[in-house]
Enzyme design. Structure first.
Site, mmCIF file in Angstrom:
data_model
loop_
_atom_site.group_PDB
_atom_site.id
_atom_site.type_symbol
_atom_site.label_atom_id
_atom_site.label_comp_id
_atom_site.label_asym_id
_atom_site.label_seq_id
_atom_site.Cartn_x
_atom_site.Cartn_y
_atom_site.Cartn_z
ATOM 1 N N GLY A 99 -3.282 4.926 0.621
ATOM 2 C CA GLY A 99 -4.052 6.168 0.578
ATOM 3 C C GLY A 99 -3.801 7.069 1.785
ATOM 4 O O GLY A 99 -3.193 6.665 2.781
ATOM 5 N N HIS A 100 -4.337 8.258 1.688
ATOM 6 C CA HIS A 100 -4.106 9.251 2.752
ATOM 7 C C HIS A 100 -4.703 8.801 4.086
ATOM 8 O O HIS A 100 -5.756 8.203 4.136
ATOM 9 C CB HIS A 100 -4.616 10.634 2.369
ATOM 10 C CG HIS A 100 -6.047 10.720 1.940
ATOM 11 N ND1 HIS A 100 -6.592 11.892 1.496
ATOM 12 C CD2 HIS A 100 -7.035 9.801 1.872
ATOM 13 C CE1 HIS A 100 -7.851 11.682 1.170
ATOM 14 N NE2 HIS A 100 -8.142 10.436 1.390
#
Lengths: 348, 348, 348
Positions: B258-259
């Site tokens: 994920g970011h």
């Protein structure tokens, strides 16, 4: 835009054959099917669910839960089990089968056969040297087929597919858009859906003084006849022997098959499940969604692995397991009940 | 079509160097390796598992379970641990190493080095304006490299790869077919396998009165040297800071990062695992298959997260955890045993 | 290469608008936002996290945990909750909102709007017959749009995207690189990220005497307005009815949606989750990462399914469930505590 009550098989998206007579439906269905009530010489134009079917449609019932829909259906004919025949409305013919879903699959395929190869090569496709392409092969825009590959008669290589050096693909295969296949030999009538990745390096490396060092992955992926592999699934090639997928096996979307794994014939692997390296499945094994199998274990034939199951050791033929770690279904649900009871007592 | 008993490294699919003398094998293996028994001046042509190797092949053993195969092997030479040397058959030389798998990786790579860049650009590739391409770069059919991107010396951009605007890729990288890379800076010797997605928007949105509103994702993905990222894995770019993958880290297939996540050096992330946004891994962390980490937590260096583990809070350096929620390995298996016992008692 | 302390929105990778005055920020944020302290007539140039923002940057705080950063920030203005206003340093203006994350989303989008369509068609793209393309549509290199497809005004079809026969795509959609879409109707302002697979055959087959026989999949995928679907996610088309994704729903990366599934409006499905065939979600349902739902169940509106949850039966509206099998959050964590206690006692 909700099409819940629309007819399936929209002709802008799907090819359609027919119309067909009741006799042609019976012939297509094969097996033990037989008509109940007369067919009134109607010719059928398509398939539809009970609640939207018209007098020109074939419909289907195999679940008692939908009996109320049967009683109200306007379908011309319904494929169904012997048990439900007496519930057919007056104006609806029946096609009775002890395997109604199979009969349905065949009748629906009669109306909507899989689109055949167009037999043409798009001029933008890149074909390397020494490639052998059979008769009646369709090759889509921007497909790439590298040197020495072989494509069998009647196969379809869709747009943007990548077929690596020396790869062999049998007859009447369907290679979807954006698929990549390298280091592989593929049988006949195999379908690879969009974005499937076949034959890339397995996850193999040794620990060196400066970090990980890659172990060359020198096996292939062997895919036997009639296999299907879902969208965006990944099947790594073997490290020293081949990764192997037995005839008739069906793999859903987003499934991972590790290097050297061996799947038997007619296995089912549901979406997001994973089979780690060197694990072996017998024939007719079912792995439900999101289950994971560690490496180097054996799953006996006809074993069934439940959804989200975590399998850490061998599973016997015919066993039903679930849970993480895997255990027999009965034990799993007994554990769930026991813990609930103890937990309530403990907090009560 | 079963190749279980065939030799690996089929020359139609794999490049092959050699033949090599025992001395050359020793040199390639490096480290503490030394021959046991004389090499008989044979020159070796390839690598193979014990049961199919010939007198011209190098084979390998590091697991006691395969000792019966060692005793029957026809391999010319076997790389193995000191503990197994006395089991070598008479006609087989040994190469003895305390790190036999590493020696094997190196010897196998001597015979089968990764294919080098062809150094040529396929005429169908689309190259934007201001793109800087180093020496000896291979660019495959239908690759797209957008404006301002930089590709370092010796790198391979495979067919159908998409390299976005201003992306930087270092030297001797391998960008697989159908990969997309945007908003990223990538070091040297990085491999991205087919279908990997690097740099797309993270999953970020705010709840507005009419539905969700996207939060712009304004960071990059930074990938250090010697990283590998598996087929169809996805690494989102950061929202306000960068997503970061440390040097030497190996990520398997179908992994989600994920970011804003930060992975240290030489981490291992096995297939179908997921690391949620803003979570940080120290160096040498291992995450087994199908494990999931929630966002905004820290995993200490050398921690090991078991398969299917659900990690909801920080994990200490060096810890071994498993289960969902995550707990120490010992506790997890003690819980499993306790519940089984209580459950049997309860139903007994 | 670590950019942890760099400014986001690097202009080589991201478009940037502005500079903007405090009044323009307030207008963009909408809602109940109001300035705290005077804005000193400065014009703001971008957005940045608290610890790297300069006097020309807008920053953001909504979590008490980052209060120490607020006290030291050099940001020109900070968007924040009323509760934190009194912690603003002297030289920093505040924009106060009861929904600071939403205001932040809007202000960040003011500086960094999503790149608009270039309105041009790359000459390498393949466009079939009878394709209807609206005004101001961007079509990237090697995109394929098959016969009879429709693309609405202002949409972007990125490089290597594949749009199948008769597919309808609405206005201002963003179809990422390497996406494939077949058998689908897509609304307005829909984003499909790289490698998403929409409309392929569902996993449907009957057991025949010689193996599995495919059941034709005759429905479509209907995607309403403002939906986003993440990288490498897969959404199968319906078998007899359509697969349906309601307006405003956000689906993350590597998610599987089975045939005939129906998702309501504004659902959230986090990465690596899976929804099996024919399962129905009400509006505003949240499914956390790696959760799995079996087929043919109903999830009530606003229900929340926890990470790695295994849902085997219907879930009531508004319920919070977790565990495998799914149970209420409270019960799950009580079970965890109970088992830990019993296990310690048992081994103690």
């Amino acid at each position: 835009m909700d099409r819940l009550d629309n007819l399936p098989g929209d002709q802008r998206f799907f090819e359609r054959s027919g119309p067909f007579s009741l006799e042609q439906l019976v012939e297509a269905a094969g097996g033990d099917i037989h008509p109940a009530q007369s067919g009134k010489n109607v010719r059928f134009r398509g398939v539809a669910p009970l609640h939207v079917a018209t007098a020109e449609d074939v419909s289907f019932l195999d679940n008692r839960r939908y009996l109320p829909l049967l009683e109200k259906t306007k379908a011309g004919v319904v494929i169904l089990s012997p048990a439900f025949v007496d519930k057919l409305p007056a104006q609806t013919a029946g096609l009775v089968s002890k395997a109604p879903y199979l009969a349905w699959a065949r009748v629906a395929s009669l109306f909507h056969p899989a689109p055949p190869s167009k037999g043409s090569r798009h001029p933008s496709a890149y074909i390397g040297e020494g490639v052998e392409i059979g008769d009646d092969v369709e090759i889509g825009p921007f497909a790439v087929i590298e040197n020495g590959a072989k494509i069998g008669n009647g196969s379809i290589i869709s747009a943007h597919a990548f077929i690596g050096k020396s790869v062999e693909i049998g007859e009447r295969c369907r290679i979807g858009s954006h698929v990549s296949v390298t280091h592989a030999k593929i049988g006949n009538r195999v379908s690879l859906y969009s974005g499937a990745r076949i034959g890339q390096d397995g996850f193999g490396f040794a620990v060196g003084p400066q970090g990980f060092e890659t172990v060359p992955q020198l096996g292939l992926v062997i895919i036997e006849d009639d296999v299907e592999i879902g969208a965006n699934s990944t099947i790594d090639r073997g490290s020293m022997r081949d990764t192997f997928i037995g005839a008739g096996t069906r793999i859903d979307n987003l499934v991972q098959i590790g290097h050297n794994a061996r799947l038997g014939k007619c296995c089912i692997v549901v979406s997001q499940a994973g089979v780690s390296g060197s694990t072996e499945l017998g024939d007719f094994v079912t792995i439900a969604a999101q289950a994971g199998l560690i490496g180097h274990i054996k799953i006996g034939e006809k074993a069934r692995i439940g959804a989200q199951c975590g399998v850490m050791s061998d599973v016997e033929a015919g066993a039903d397991v679930i849970g993480s770690p895997a255990m027999p279904f009965r034990e799993f649900f007994r554990n769930v009940a026991t813990l609930r009871k103890l937990s309530r007592k403990s907090s009560g």
